[in-house]
Each structure stands twice: as C-alpha cells, then as structure tokens.
Write a protein that holds these residues in place. Structure first.
Motif, PDB file in Angstrom:
ATOM      1  N   GLN A  73       0.829  -1.204   0.000  1.00  0.00           N
ATOM      2  CA  GLN A  73       0.000   0.000   0.000  1.00  0.00           C
ATOM      3  C   GLN A  73       0.863   1.253   0.000  1.00  0.00           C
ATOM      4  O   GLN A  73       0.545   2.238  -0.693  1.00  0.00           O
ATOM      5  N   GLN A  74       1.977   1.240   0.741  1.00  0.00           N
ATOM      6  CA  GLN A  74       2.857   2.403   0.759  1.00  0.00           C
ATOM      7  C   GLN A  74       3.482   2.631  -0.610  1.00  0.00           C
ATOM      8  O   GLN A  74       3.644   3.778  -1.057  1.00  0.00           O
ATOM      9  N   GLU A  77       1.013   4.443  -2.729  1.00  0.00           N
ATOM     10  CA  GLU A  77       0.908   5.851  -2.355  1.00  0.00           C
ATOM     11  C   GLU A  77       2.127   6.650  -2.807  1.00  0.00           C
ATOM     12  O   GLU A  77       2.006   7.832  -3.149  1.00  0.00           O
ATOM     13  N   ASP A  78       3.300   5.996  -2.837  1.00  0.00           N
ATOM     14  CA  ASP A  78       4.535   6.681  -3.230  1.00  0.00           C
ATOM     15  C   ASP A  78       4.739   6.712  -4.744  1.00  0.00           C
ATOM     16  O   ASP A  78       5.706   7.302  -5.224  1.00  0.00           O
ATOM     17  N   ASP A  94      -7.355   2.137   3.350  1.00  0.00           N
ATOM     18  CA  ASP A  94      -7.569   3.364   2.579  1.00  0.00           C
ATOM     19  C   ASP A  94      -7.121   3.114   1.152  1.00  0.00           C
ATOM     20  O   ASP A  94      -5.967   2.720   0.921  1.00  0.00           O
ATOM     21  N   ARG A  95      -8.010   3.337   0.195  1.00  0.00           N
ATOM     22  CA  ARG A  95      -7.645   3.147  -1.208  1.00  0.00           C
ATOM     23  C   ARG A  95      -6.943   4.390  -1.727  1.00  0.00           C
ATOM     24  O   ARG A  95      -7.496   5.487  -1.624  1.00  0.00           O
ATOM     25  N   PRO A  96      -5.714   4.246  -2.246  1.00  0.00           N
ATOM     26  CA  PRO A  96      -5.039   5.395  -2.850  1.00  0.00           C
ATOM     27  C   PRO A  96      -5.913   6.005  -3.942  1.00  0.00           C
ATOM     28  O   PRO A  96      -6.413   5.312  -4.824  1.00  0.00           O
ATOM     29  N   ASN A  98      -5.363   7.751  -6.492  1.00  0.00           N
ATOM     30  CA  ASN A  98      -4.907   7.801  -7.884  1.00  0.00           C
ATOM     31  C   ASN A  98      -4.847   6.427  -8.536  1.00  0.00           C
ATOM     32  O   ASN A  98      -4.139   6.231  -9.522  1.00  0.00           O
ATOM     33  N   ARG A 211      -2.709   2.447 -11.746  1.00  0.00           N
ATOM     34  CA  ARG A 211      -2.442   3.855 -11.442  1.00  0.00           C
ATOM     35  C   ARG A 211      -2.995   4.749 -12.542  1.00  0.00           C
ATOM     36  O   ARG A 211      -2.755   4.517 -13.723  1.00  0.00           O
TER      37      ARG A 211
END
Length: 244
Positions: A73-74, A77-78, A94-96, A98, A211
C-alpha cells in the motif's frame, strides 16, 4: 561530428521504439499456484500468466517489483508501482485515490483447513482456544473478532505454502488457506494424507488496481481486462492452475 549525430539519431530511434514500462507489484508471500519467484523475478504461476497477458494486450514491457506484502500500500501511495493485482476492496484500509479498480477477475474462497482425518469442529466459533496458521500481512475478516477476543491466535508464515506445510507436520491443528493454494498443495500428496476443508470462511472477488496517470495506459489496461474476462481468457488462465 557527423558520426556523433548518426549515433545520436540511432539512439533516439531505438529509444522511441522501446515499449513503455509497466511496473507490477509482486508480494513476497505469494507461492504457487499464484507465483514462483526465482532470482528475484517471477518465472511462472497464475498471476505471472495474467500479468504477461495484460502486458501483451497493451503493448507494454512488464517490470516486476518484489516486495513485502505489508509494503504494497505504501508503494502505491509513493507512486513506486503502476499495477497491483490479486487484491480485494476488503483488504485495504484506505484506497489510494490515484488508482482505478478493474473488473473482478478471480473468485477466491478462504477455507478453514485441517489435517487428514480431522473430525473436529468445523465452524470458527466452535474452535477451542488455539494458534491457527495464517499468512503474514493477510486480513481474515471472519476470524478478526476471534483474534481480538484472544480465542484464536495468529501464527504467521511468510507464504501460504509454508503455512500449509506447518499444518501438515502438526505445528498447529488448523490453518486458513485460499482454495486454489490448498488444491495445488494437496495434488502432490497421497490421497490419505491430503489436508481437508473444514469450512468456507469467506468468499471474495479479486481484481487489479491501475495507477491513473498520463504515463500509464490506464484505460487501455482496464479495457483489455474486460475483453480478457468476456472472451474467457482469464478463466482459462485460472483453470490451468486448478481453479474453476
């Protein structure tokens, strides 16, 4: 000078001809039939076949990033990965924002597993206080209340295969597995030694997250997955590894 310009032109032409790279995430905890990793790169498995088919359908070059499941997940997000597959909405806190979901691709059943000949309880609420085989980083929604209450304790392994091996040798009495991995594990064992399903704990529809970025062919990938689903290609990939 002319030679330099020629080399520059050749290099530019070669670069333009290179297909774009698509970065797929690979969880370290995956084992066959989902994925086999060798030398830090995937070489076979259901998800490997799926990702290769996605890359072919959209004309991209797949790049595989193997990482711990808890870091996935990180990484999203990155912006370190472009596609994450074999994921359920139930698994994400939590769904990113983007990332875009694909259509459902794989139907998965999580099952409670016992050793051959086990005639004990078949429902979680009937289980005595004990440690139960689980996979590091996985969420088991049905069992969470029992973990929270201390009725059951997780004994995490790095992969599903290792969790089942520990059950086979008697490290604990019960484990949780997805049905595909259990089928793959059992097919190597004599009939009298195969692990058995005691109960279906939950069922989930799994897909991919892509993405949403101008550098990524997001919509082309999502449309390709729809076509692969409707044509039966996804079902054939799953069927090669024992799924129905």
């Amino acid at each position: 000078m002319r030679r330099l310009l020629t080399l520059l032109l050749l290099w530019t032409t070669h670069s333009l001809a290179e297909p774009p790279v698509l970065r797929f995430s690979i969880a370290e905890s995956w084992s066959m039939p989902l994925m086999r990793v060798q030398g830090g790169q995937p070489v076979e498995g259901l998800l490997f076949d799926l990702m290769q088919a996605m890359a072919r359908a959209t004309g991209v070059r797949p790049e595989y990033h193997v990482m711990a499941r808890l870091r996935l997940q990180q990484a999203m997000e990155d912006g370190d990965i472009d596609v994450r597959c074999y994921v359920s909405t139930q698994w994400l806190n939590d769904r990113p924002g983007n990332f875009v979901w694909s259509v459902p691709l794989i139907h998965q059943r999580d099952v409670l597993v016992g050793r051959a000949g086990d005639s004990g309880p078949t429902r979680p609420e009937q289980l005595p206080v004990q440690a139960i085989g689980t996979v590091l980083g996985y969420t088991y929604t049905t069992l969470e209340p029992f973990f929270a209450a201390g009725r059951l304790q997780r004994e995490d392994s790095r992969s599903q295969e290792l969790a089942l091996k520990k059950l086979q040798i008697g490290r604990y009495r019960h484990a949780v597995s997805n049905a595909l991995s259990l089928h793959w594990f059992n097919q190597r064992l004599p009939a009298g030694e195969r692990l058995q399903v005691l109960a279906v704990l939950e069922e989930q529809s799994l897909g991919c997250m892509v993405r949403n970025d101008p550098a990524v062919p997001t919509q082309a990938l999502l449309r390709a997955l729809v076509r692969m689903t409707e044509s039966g290609e996804i079902a054939r990939i799953v069927g090669r590894y024992g799924g129905g």
